[in-house]
Design a protein around this motif. Structure first.
Motif, mmCIF file in Angstrom:
data_model
loop_
_atom_site.group_PDB
_atom_site.id
_atom_site.type_symbol
_atom_site.label_atom_id
_atom_site.label_comp_id
_atom_site.label_asym_id
_atom_site.label_seq_id
_atom_site.Cartn_x
_atom_site.Cartn_y
_atom_site.Cartn_z
ATOM 1 N N TYR A 174 0.830 -1.205 0.000
ATOM 2 C CA TYR A 174 0.000 0.000 0.000
ATOM 3 C C TYR A 174 0.869 1.261 0.000
ATOM 4 N N TRP A 225 -4.227 -0.711 -8.625
ATOM 5 C CA TRP A 225 -5.241 -0.983 -7.600
ATOM 6 C C TRP A 225 -5.845 -2.366 -7.768
ATOM 7 N N PHE A 254 -7.038 6.388 -4.102
ATOM 8 C CA PHE A 254 -7.502 5.778 -5.341
ATOM 9 C C PHE A 254 -8.796 6.420 -5.813
#
Length: 293
Positions: A215, A244, A272
């Motif tokens: 992440y 993603w 995102f």
């Protein structure tokens, strides 16, 4: 983003240049031409529901650093696998998604955009799966591990799988039946000690440190993308979705109670959706221009 070492398109100009790269604290697989094609199919072709000229795919994937030969090979492979169908118009080919391709991409899109949404309060219950496969049957052991991991289960110890989502029991039973180990497996649903013990089990069953590093790599790479024009925004948007896409398969979506404080996944989810909302209209406009004519 091409993590194989090839040049990406510069997010600001559309010209080949070095794109932001992940630190690769762990190997997560290279973004192949086929994988990038799937991203473009799911993000732009599926919603539009229109045929796409080969030239549009060449231009779109070219902005992502994919060479023409690799694009054509990816299209041919997708057609062979039954996801795309090509139709000749003189010297040109228009591609349509098949019904199988639409199902594949719809399922993937639902998983990608449904992932990370806040869940309800966790009731403290776990799904426990006892499923053993003989050491000698490596193929079946690998299949079991792959399928249970894909469904968000963690491997607590040899033959013992857990999930804090007991509602997944029906789909887990279906997986066990499909791979032929249902008769030798046992499932339980119940509580597990106090919260401290539950957190310990979560850390033992899943490598949360590696997931968090992934992440953080995503956050670094996305923050470095600063597109300045339509081609650059299209490339940045495609990279955003491409990176993603892996998290629904990497992250088991544990309840907040089981996650470390200041979990980077929460920041990544917010970034995102913020960048996706900002870049999508421009990327859509660019895609339509590439496929015009």
């Amino acid at each position: 983003m091409d993590r194989t070492g090839g040049a990406d398109a510069d997010a600001g100009t559309g010209a080949p240049a070095a794109a932001p790269r992940f630190r690769r604290r762990r190997e997560l697989g290279a973004a192949s031409a086929r994988s990038l094609l799937l991203t473009v199919l799911g993000e732009f072709v599926l919603p539009a529901g229109e045929p796409v000229w080969t030239a549009a795919f060449l231009e779109a994937l070219g902005l992502l650093g994919v060479e023409e030969k690799a694009v054509r090979q990816a299209l041919a492979r997708s057609a062979t696998e039954g996801w795309l169908a090509g139709e000749r118009h003189g010297r040109r080919t228009a591609w349509r998604l098949t019904s199988a391709g639409e199902r594949l991409l719809t399922d993937g899109t639902e998983r990608i955009y449904g992932f990370g949404l806040p869940g309800g309060d966790w009731d403290g219950r776990w799904l426990l799966v006892l499923a053993t496969v003989p050491e000698t049957n490596r193929k079946l052991r690998h299949l079991l591990r792959t399928r249970l991991s894909w469904n968000g289960l963690g491997n607590l110890s040899p033959g013992v799988w857990v999930s804090p989502h007991p509602e997944r029991e029906p789909e887990v039973r279906e997986v066990l039946a499909e791979i032929g180990v249902a008769d030798t497996s046992t499932l339980f649903v119940g509580s597990l000690g106090d919260l401290g013990e539950a957190r310990r089990v979560a850390r033992q069953a899943w490598n949360l440190d590696e997931i968090e590093l992934a992440y953080e790599d995503f956050l670094d790479a996305v923050r470095a993308l600063r597109p300045a024009d339509e081609p650059g925004t299209f490339a940045a948007h495609a990279r955003l979705v491409q990176e993603w896409r892996r998290f629904p398969f990497l992250d088991p979506a544990l309840p907040a109670e089981l996650l470390p404080d200041d979990w980077s996944g929460s920041q990544a989810f917010a970034l995102f959706h913020e960048r996706h909302g900002a870049w999508r209209p421009v990327a859509d406009r660019r895609w339509k221009a590439m496929n015009a004519g």
